[in-house]
Design a protein around this motif. Structure first.
Motif, short mmCIF file in Angstrom:
data_model
loop_
_atom_site.label_atom_id
_atom_site.label_comp_id
_atom_site.label_asym_id
_atom_site.label_seq_id
_atom_site.Cartn_x
_atom_site.Cartn_y
_atom_site.Cartn_z
N PRO A 1 12.48 -5.77 19.01
CA PRO A 1 11.97 -4.29 18.91
C PRO A 1 11.10 -4.35 17.57
O PRO A 1 11.56 -4.98 16.37
CB PRO A 1 13.09 -3.33 18.97
N VAL A 2 10.11 -3.58 17.60
CA VAL A 2 9.15 -3.03 16.17
C VAL A 2 9.29 -1.58 16.21
O VAL A 2 8.91 -0.96 16.87
CB VAL A 2 7.76 -3.71 16.30
N LEU A 3 9.60 -1.08 14.77
CA LEU A 3 9.57 0.36 14.55
C LEU A 3 8.18 0.44 13.73
O LEU A 3 8.11 -0.10 12.60
CB LEU A 3 10.72 0.66 13.92
N VAL A 4 7.20 1.18 14.18
CA VAL A 4 5.84 1.48 13.43
C VAL A 4 6.12 3.03 13.02
O VAL A 4 6.42 3.78 13.54
CB VAL A 4 4.86 1.31 14.70
N VAL A 5 6.02 3.00 11.60
CA VAL A 5 6.13 4.07 10.50
C VAL A 5 4.78 4.69 10.47
O VAL A 5 4.19 3.98 9.83
CB VAL A 5 7.10 3.84 9.60
N ARG A 6 4.57 5.93 10.52
CA ARG A 6 3.49 6.43 10.36
C ARG A 6 3.50 7.22 9.04
O ARG A 6 4.36 7.77 8.59
CB ARG A 6 2.97 7.56 11.43
N VAL B 1 10.17 -3.40 10.83
CA VAL B 1 9.64 -2.08 10.54
C VAL B 1 8.45 -2.30 9.77
O VAL B 1 8.20 -3.32 8.84
CB VAL B 1 10.61 -1.29 9.52
N ILE B 2 7.28 -1.61 9.96
CA ILE B 2 6.08 -1.86 9.85
C ILE B 2 5.38 -0.55 9.65
O ILE B 2 5.42 0.37 10.42
CB ILE B 2 5.30 -2.95 10.53
N GLY B 3 4.56 -0.48 8.95
CA GLY B 3 3.55 0.94 8.71
C GLY B 3 2.52 0.73 9.84
O GLY B 3 2.20 -0.22 10.22
N SER B 4 1.90 1.90 10.30
CA SER B 4 1.01 2.11 11.07
C SER B 4 -0.39 1.71 10.62
O SER B 4 -1.26 1.20 11.45
CB SER B 4 0.99 3.40 11.71
N HIS B 5 -0.46 1.48 9.43
CA HIS B 5 -1.64 0.90 8.66
C HIS B 5 -1.54 0.78 7.11
O HIS B 5 -0.41 0.92 6.65
CB HIS B 5 -2.92 1.97 8.79
N GLY B 6 -2.48 -0.25 6.58
CA GLY B 6 -2.20 -0.64 5.35
C GLY B 6 -3.37 -0.93 4.78
O GLY B 6 -4.50 -0.09 4.91
N SER C 1 0.83 -1.24 -0.07
CA SER C 1 -0.07 -0.01 -0.04
C SER C 1 0.84 1.33 -0.03
O SER C 1 1.98 1.27 0.33
CB SER C 1 -0.73 0.01 1.13
N ALA C 2 0.32 2.24 -0.38
CA ALA C 2 0.96 3.72 -0.53
C ALA C 2 1.45 3.85 1.03
O ALA C 2 2.59 4.67 1.17
CB ALA C 2 0.14 4.66 -1.08
N ALA C 3 0.52 3.45 1.91
CA ALA C 3 0.89 3.82 3.09
C ALA C 3 2.24 3.08 3.59
O ALA C 3 2.86 3.59 4.56
CB ALA C 3 -0.27 3.19 4.22
N CYS C 4 2.59 2.17 3.12
CA CYS C 4 3.67 1.39 3.32
C CYS C 4 5.00 1.79 2.95
O CYS C 4 6.18 1.43 3.28
CB CYS C 4 3.63 -0.27 3.31
N ASP C 5 4.94 2.83 1.64
CA ASP C 5 6.11 3.30 1.23
C ASP C 5 7.06 4.12 2.42
O ASP C 5 8.36 3.94 2.14
CB ASP C 5 5.42 4.26 0.24
N GLN C 6 6.56 4.79 3.04
CA GLN C 6 7.36 5.37 4.10
C GLN C 6 8.03 4.53 4.97
O GLN C 6 9.13 4.65 5.36
CB GLN C 6 6.42 6.49 4.99
N ALA C 7 7.42 3.44 5.49
CA ALA C 7 7.86 2.25 6.28
C ALA C 7 8.99 1.66 5.43
O ALA C 7 10.22 1.49 6.25
CB ALA C 7 6.93 1.33 6.46
#
Length: 146
Positions: free
Chosen positions: A141-146, A113-118, A12-18
């Motif tokens: 550890p999990v890094l959640v990227v918005r 590393v995971i997006g905050s939503h998808g 998803s486009a939301a995952c591009d930042q992650a």
């Protein structure tokens, strides 16, 4: 600091930042980067016979989507910066969160590393966020990227 980073992506486009964040971290730390997409059979089972195409068509479409998601991650990794080897994995027969967390353990990743939503805003309302489930299940550890 990080030796192996696992990127969870649904394309998803939301995952591009992650994805960009995971790539930058891998380059900064000289870490191995693995992108994972989970082909989850359980949404099909939830709709059952409502899908006239059948289970095999659902899985084929899910694999096509997974391929596109991982190709997008590879495209972003090959953006002209420092060369970065990206490994990809498609995980089958698991829920998204479990597949991500288990792959991170199997691959001995020291960061997810995971997006905050998808994808799946409606599912998020009904079942809860994949991201929150990964946070609960992961042992690293999990890094959640918005």
């Amino acid at each position: 600091m990080f030796k192996h980073i696992l990127l969870a992506t649904d394309g998803s486009a939301a995952c591009d930042q992650a994805t960009r964040t995971a790539i930058a971290l891998a380059r900064t730390h000289g870490a191995k980067l693995t992108a994972v997409n989970v082909v989850d059979p359980y949404p099909y089972l939830g709709i059952g016979q409502a899908n006239p195409l059948g289970f095999q068509a659902y899985i084929a479409a899910a694999h096509t989507h997974a391929g596109r998601a991982l190709a997008r991650a590879a495209e972003l990794a090959d953006d002209g910066g420092t060369p970065l080897a990206l490994e990809t994995r498609i995980v089958e027969e698991a829920t998204a969160a479990h597949g991500i967390a288990q792959t991170a353990r199997d691959e001995k990743a020291d960061l997810v590393v995971i997006g905050s939503h998808g994808h799946g805003a409606l599912r998020k309302l009904v079942l809860g966020s994949v991201t929150s489930r990964v946070l609960a299940e992961a042992t690293m550890p999990v890094l959640v990227v918005r």
